[in-house]
Enzyme design. Structure first.
Site, PDB file in Angstrom:
ATOM      1  N   ASP A 165       6.675   6.988  -1.016  1.00  0.00           N
ATOM      2  CA  ASP A 165       6.622   5.643  -1.577  1.00  0.00           C
ATOM      3  C   ASP A 165       5.766   4.737  -0.687  1.00  0.00           C
ATOM      4  O   ASP A 165       5.124   5.190   0.256  1.00  0.00           O
ATOM      5  CB  ASP A 165       8.065   5.131  -1.711  1.00  0.00           C
ATOM      6  CG  ASP A 165       8.224   3.985  -2.692  1.00  0.00           C
ATOM      7  OD1 ASP A 165       7.260   3.688  -3.425  1.00  0.00           O
ATOM      8  OD2 ASP A 165       9.317   3.390  -2.733  1.00  0.00           O
ATOM      9  N   HIS A 166       5.809   3.438  -0.954  1.00  0.00           N
ATOM     10  CA  HIS A 166       4.962   2.428  -0.313  1.00  0.00           C
ATOM     11  C   HIS A 166       4.537   2.772   1.114  1.00  0.00           C
ATOM     12  O   HIS A 166       5.360   2.933   2.001  1.00  0.00           O
ATOM     13  CB  HIS A 166       5.705   1.092  -0.251  1.00  0.00           C
ATOM     14  CG  HIS A 166       5.897   0.454  -1.580  1.00  0.00           C
ATOM     15  ND1 HIS A 166       4.992  -0.413  -2.137  1.00  0.00           N
ATOM     16  CD2 HIS A 166       6.897   0.570  -2.478  1.00  0.00           C
ATOM     17  CE1 HIS A 166       5.421  -0.810  -3.318  1.00  0.00           C
ATOM     18  NE2 HIS A 166       6.581  -0.229  -3.546  1.00  0.00           N
TER      19      HIS A 166
ATOM     20  N   ASP B 275      -0.246   1.708  -0.451  1.00  0.00           N
ATOM     21  CA  ASP B 275       0.062   0.338  -0.835  1.00  0.00           C
ATOM     22  C   ASP B 275      -0.889  -0.605  -0.119  1.00  0.00           C
ATOM     23  O   ASP B 275      -0.659  -0.997   1.022  1.00  0.00           O
ATOM     24  CB  ASP B 275       1.518   0.007  -0.497  1.00  0.00           C
ATOM     25  CG  ASP B 275       1.911  -1.409  -0.920  1.00  0.00           C
ATOM     26  OD1 ASP B 275       1.027  -2.141  -1.410  1.00  0.00           O
ATOM     27  OD2 ASP B 275       3.087  -1.766  -0.757  1.00  0.00           O
TER      28      ASP B 275
ATOM     29  N   GLU C  88      10.795  -4.750   0.912  1.00  0.00           N
ATOM     30  CA  GLU C  88      11.194  -3.353   0.974  1.00  0.00           C
ATOM     31  C   GLU C  88      10.709  -2.779   2.289  1.00  0.00           C
ATOM     32  O   GLU C  88       9.508  -2.849   2.611  1.00  0.00           O
ATOM     33  CB  GLU C  88      10.612  -2.546  -0.198  1.00  0.00           C
ATOM     34  CG  GLU C  88      11.058  -1.070  -0.163  1.00  0.00           C
ATOM     35  CD  GLU C  88      10.607  -0.294  -1.394  1.00  0.00           C
ATOM     36  OE1 GLU C  88      11.483   0.262  -2.070  1.00  0.00           O
ATOM     37  OE2 GLU C  88       9.402  -0.231  -1.652  1.00  0.00           O
TER      38      GLU C  88
ATOM     39  N   HIS D  13      10.865  -6.533  -5.664  1.00  0.00           N
ATOM     40  CA  HIS D  13      11.778  -5.558  -5.070  1.00  0.00           C
ATOM     41  C   HIS D  13      13.139  -6.188  -4.804  1.00  0.00           C
ATOM     42  O   HIS D  13      13.240  -7.384  -4.554  1.00  0.00           O
ATOM     43  CB  HIS D  13      11.225  -5.050  -3.733  1.00  0.00           C
ATOM     44  CG  HIS D  13      10.089  -4.090  -3.868  1.00  0.00           C
ATOM     45  ND1 HIS D  13       8.938  -4.194  -3.121  1.00  0.00           N
ATOM     46  CD2 HIS D  13       9.926  -2.988  -4.647  1.00  0.00           C
ATOM     47  CE1 HIS D  13       8.114  -3.214  -3.440  1.00  0.00           C
ATOM     48  NE2 HIS D  13       8.701  -2.481  -4.366  1.00  0.00           N
TER      49      HIS D  13
ATOM     50  N   HIS E 178       7.185  -0.889 -10.566  1.00  0.00           N
ATOM     51  CA  HIS E 178       7.926  -1.148  -9.329  1.00  0.00           C
ATOM     52  C   HIS E 178       8.845  -2.355  -9.525  1.00  0.00           C
ATOM     53  O   HIS E 178       8.615  -3.190 -10.394  1.00  0.00           O
ATOM     54  CB  HIS E 178       6.970  -1.446  -8.168  1.00  0.00           C
ATOM     55  CG  HIS E 178       6.251  -0.266  -7.635  1.00  0.00           C
ATOM     56  ND1 HIS E 178       6.582   0.335  -6.438  1.00  0.00           N
ATOM     57  CD2 HIS E 178       5.216   0.450  -8.128  1.00  0.00           C
ATOM     58  CE1 HIS E 178       5.769   1.362  -6.223  1.00  0.00           C
ATOM     59  NE2 HIS E 178       4.926   1.442  -7.243  1.00  0.00           N
TER      60      HIS E 178
ATOM     61  N   ASN F 148      10.168   3.194 -10.431  1.00  0.00           N
ATOM     62  CA  ASN F 148      10.890   3.336  -9.174  1.00  0.00           C
ATOM     63  C   ASN F 148      12.280   2.722  -9.273  1.00  0.00           C
ATOM     64  O   ASN F 148      12.441   1.603  -9.766  1.00  0.00           O
ATOM     65  CB  ASN F 148      10.123   2.654  -8.040  1.00  0.00           C
ATOM     66  CG  ASN F 148       8.861   3.400  -7.653  1.00  0.00           C
ATOM     67  OD1 ASN F 148       8.407   4.293  -8.361  1.00  0.00           O
ATOM     68  ND2 ASN F 148       8.287   3.018  -6.533  1.00  0.00           N
TER      69      ASN F 148
END
Length: 340
Positions: A95-96, A131, A169, A212, A249, A271
């Site tokens: 992920d990110h 990202d 996040e 997020h 997201h 996500n």
């Protein structure tokens, strides 16, 4: 193989787009949350994506070790063993990854996969996210151009983000402002630099008000129509319908109709982290409150070993998280669509 090969992963993404559904992408931080994800996908009869963030990878390596590559490799290898017991296909994703973490996370993992592919093996992960939302778009796409050259050779799908997802996040904070909405100009620039699959496959995390974490409805305004505008603009220029494989997201708190609208515009991956974290933790809190004098040695007593055995509350946590993943698969319409 329960862990998707590059060819099967490509088929999964294609099936989602043509079939009008999206895969839940579940963040995991331990072997137990991984098992909960696998169980949830199996119970939903849905293939799916398991992913690990920079912080999750750190945690997986050990809280005093804090090595993102170690944690990621350990997760991937463990997943290959335990996933064999489930009748669904799973893709592994990171992920990110912001710019300052590339050298300690995505780039070394890509090198590992390149070595594996050179030996005739499958890559370690099926996709990686870069990202670049915190840097100017030109720099974001230039780094993406460099990464996609390597991901293509490693038979890996790249995920890129244009626009900014708000909230926080893993210590990365996105401000809530106009950058929450990706523009058609951003999307056209992305297609020009990265192509539309001929230079390597990628997914696009375009933003349409996403945030997020936990927020109440109305805190930000989701505008899924932004995704349609992007697809239409790029599609018109290149003569291709829904040219991007889109990623959703920051979906916690989204209305079901907003989710379904986003899927209709080409979202193939959503996500899910905040909701599954809570689903995992809630039964543990319940267990602790109900068994206070068992999990603690109150006033010199001996407690109750069955109550403080981690398996006693761990089973409830796994069951609850798996149920939340079944719900996610139903919402995203991937339930009952497994390839196997």
């Amino acid at each position: 193989m329960p862990i998707a090969t590059p060819e099967v992963y490509a088929e999964m993404l294609d099936r989602a787009k043509t079939g009008g559904f999206a895969y839940p992408a579940i963040n995991v931080t331990s072997s137990q949350t991984l098992n909960a994800a696998l169980r949830g996908f199996a119970e939903a009869e849905s293939d799916g994506i398991v992913q690990v963030s920079t912080g999750g990878a750190d945690f997986l390596s050990g809280t005093t070790v804090k090595n993102m590559v170690t944690g990621s490799v350990a997760l991937a290898e463990y997943a290959r063993v335990v996933a064999a017991n489930y009748p669904v296909t799973i893709a592994l994703h990171t992920d990110h990854c912001p710019k300052d973490k590339l050298a300690g996370f995505v780039r070394p993992l890509l090198d590992i996969s390149l070595e594996r592919v050179a030996r005739g093996e499958d890559p370690l992960f099926q996709s990686h996210m870069w990202d670049g939302s915190a840097v100017p778009l030109d720099e974001n796409l230039e780094i993406a151009r460099e990464l996609i050259e390597k991901t293509a050779r490693a038979r890996i799908v790249l995920e890129v983000e244009i626009g900014v997802v708000g909230g926080e996040e893993d210590g990365v904070v996105g401000e809530i402002n106009e950058k929450l909405y990706t523009t058609t100009e951003d999307a056209l620039a992305t297609a020009e630099v990265l192509g539309l699959g001929e230079r390597g496959r990628y997914m696009l995390a375009a933003t349409f008000g996403n945030v997020h974490g936990v927020y109440k409805p109305g805190h930000v305004k989701l505008r899924p129509s932004v995704l349609k505008e992007i697809q239409d603009a790029v599609g018109a220029k290149y003569g291709k319908e829904k040219p991007f494989d889109l990623v959703f997201h920051g979906g916690s708190g989204s209305l079901l109709e907003e989710i379904h609208e986003a899927i209709s515009y080409g979202v193939v991956k959503m996500n899910i982290d905040t909701d599954t974290q809570y689903a995992f933790t809630r039964p543990i809190a319940d267990h602790m409150f109900k068994n206070y004098d068992g999990v603690l040695k109150v006033d010199g007593d001996v407690g109750n070993k069955k109550a403080y055995d981690p398996r006693s509350y761990g089973k409830a946590a796994e069951t609850s998280m798996a149920a939340r993943i079944v719900e996610a698969a139903q919402h995203l319409k991937s339930a009952g669509t497994k390839i196997s």
